[in-house]
Design a protein around this motif. Sequence first.
Motif, PDB file in Angstrom:
ATOM      1  N   VAL A   1       3.547   0.574   2.962  1.00  0.00           N
ATOM      2  CA  VAL A   1       3.387  -0.540   3.907  1.00  0.00           C
ATOM      3  C   VAL A   1       3.177  -1.822   3.116  1.00  0.00           C
ATOM      4  O   VAL A   1       2.721  -1.803   1.965  1.00  0.00           O
ATOM      5  CB  VAL A   1       2.193  -0.320   4.864  1.00  0.00           C
ATOM      6  N   LYS A   2       3.526  -2.947   3.739  1.00  0.00           N
ATOM      7  CA  LYS A   2       3.296  -4.265   3.142  1.00  0.00           C
ATOM      8  C   LYS A   2       2.352  -5.042   4.051  1.00  0.00           C
ATOM      9  O   LYS A   2       2.551  -5.098   5.264  1.00  0.00           O
ATOM     10  CB  LYS A   2       4.616  -5.025   2.982  1.00  0.00           C
TER      11      LYS A   2
ATOM     12  N   GLY B   1       0.824  -1.198   0.000  1.00  0.00           N
ATOM     13  CA  GLY B   1       0.000   0.000   0.000  1.00  0.00           C
ATOM     14  C   GLY B   1       0.860   1.252   0.000  1.00  0.00           C
ATOM     15  O   GLY B   1       1.894   1.307   0.670  1.00  0.00           O
ATOM     16  N   LYS B   2       0.439   2.254  -0.761  1.00  0.00           N
ATOM     17  CA  LYS B   2       1.191   3.502  -0.866  1.00  0.00           C
ATOM     18  C   LYS B   2       0.261   4.693  -0.675  1.00  0.00           C
ATOM     19  O   LYS B   2      -0.937   4.613  -0.939  1.00  0.00           O
ATOM     20  CB  LYS B   2       1.891   3.598  -2.221  1.00  0.00           C
TER      21      LYS B   2
ATOM     22  N   LEU C   1      -4.864   1.621   4.385  1.00  0.00           N
ATOM     23  CA  LEU C   1      -6.165   1.490   3.728  1.00  0.00           C
ATOM     24  C   LEU C   1      -6.006   1.169   2.246  1.00  0.00           C
ATOM     25  O   LEU C   1      -6.803   0.415   1.681  1.00  0.00           O
ATOM     26  CB  LEU C   1      -6.968   2.779   3.910  1.00  0.00           C
ATOM     27  N   ASN C   2      -4.974   1.736   1.624  1.00  0.00           N
ATOM     28  CA  ASN C   2      -4.714   1.438   0.220  1.00  0.00           C
ATOM     29  C   ASN C   2      -4.349  -0.032   0.034  1.00  0.00           C
ATOM     30  O   ASN C   2      -4.777  -0.675  -0.943  1.00  0.00           O
ATOM     31  CB  ASN C   2      -3.595   2.339  -0.297  1.00  0.00           C
TER      32      ASN C   2
ATOM     33  N   ALA D   1      -0.173   9.589   6.684  1.00  0.00           N
ATOM     34  CA  ALA D   1       0.348   8.882   5.511  1.00  0.00           C
ATOM     35  C   ALA D   1       0.352   7.376   5.729  1.00  0.00           C
ATOM     36  O   ALA D   1       0.011   6.605   4.818  1.00  0.00           O
ATOM     37  CB  ALA D   1       1.758   9.374   5.194  1.00  0.00           C
ATOM     38  N   LEU D   2       0.714   6.924   6.931  1.00  0.00           N
ATOM     39  CA  LEU D   2       0.712   5.490   7.219  1.00  0.00           C
ATOM     40  C   LEU D   2      -0.706   4.924   7.218  1.00  0.00           C
ATOM     41  O   LEU D   2      -0.945   3.815   6.725  1.00  0.00           O
ATOM     42  CB  LEU D   2       1.395   5.227   8.565  1.00  0.00           C
ATOM     43  N   GLN D   3      -1.657   5.675   7.772  1.00  0.00           N
ATOM     44  CA  GLN D   3      -3.050   5.220   7.757  1.00  0.00           C
ATOM     45  C   GLN D   3      -3.566   5.081   6.331  1.00  0.00           C
ATOM     46  O   GLN D   3      -4.206   4.089   5.976  1.00  0.00           O
ATOM     47  CB  GLN D   3      -3.917   6.197   8.551  1.00  0.00           C
ATOM     48  N   ASP D   4      -3.272   6.082   5.503  1.00  0.00           N
ATOM     49  CA  ASP D   4      -3.744   6.041   4.116  1.00  0.00           C
ATOM     50  C   ASP D   4      -3.098   4.889   3.352  1.00  0.00           C
ATOM     51  O   ASP D   4      -3.750   4.234   2.529  1.00  0.00           O
ATOM     52  CB  ASP D   4      -3.438   7.366   3.418  1.00  0.00           C
TER      53      ASP D   4
END
Length: 242
Positions: free
Chosen positions: A232-233, A40-41, A169-170, A163-166
């Motif tokens: 994130v992975k 996710g980015k 969710l991505n 940014a980490l939350q988004d």
Amino acid sequence: MQPMYGPNQVNQLYNYPYVYPNRSFKMPKRNQDYTVSVVGKSEVFAKPDQARVSFGVVTEDKQVQTAQQQNAIIANQVIDALAEIGIANDQIETAAYTIQPMYDYPDNQKVFRGYQVSHLFTVVVNDLTKVGEVLDVATQNGVNVINEVEYELANPTVIHQQALQDATLNAREKAENMAHSLGLSINRIPLRLTEENVQLQRPRYTAEVLSVTSDAVTTPVQEGDVKVTATVKAVFEYERFE
């Protein structure tokens, strides 16, 4: 009257091993073949609320003490001038102070020319409308080296977390879309979630970009936006049909 026998006694009479009624249940093991891994980015932008202005005073003389004295006089003059426009002492810090010998090389001969004293400052400007004024006041009072202006956030924690939350969710949205394309569904709680990378990009302007002059007009500087990118992975388990 027939004797009454309990379960253990009946089993002993007929040589049957007695099995107690308690049972153990084993949970099915997770099968890694039924998981999907996604990355996710996200990108989050925010307006900066402070700037760091980097400049310095450089003096030269054959006598190191003279070069130091001249440098100190100019540096104090700059600090006093900045104080007059509202820049406090705790907003000014020394980034570097160096003394270096200088040489000329006529006819390939090393000839001592004197000493160079450099005093570099970093000024934190909380009022962004004063960035141009700070540059002008500094140069008008003896600063002869302008390095850069960098815009930033006083507290970047909030935008980092956003940014980490988004990005998380991505990642889940990607996993859901992949599973949906096959008529499957995923467990929305990931089996594993790892922060891969978070980068903060600040608007930065070097001396070549800043057209600092001694005119009465304040030097214009555009702050731009601060950008945070997060990656994130995640590993999700999807339901399978047997």
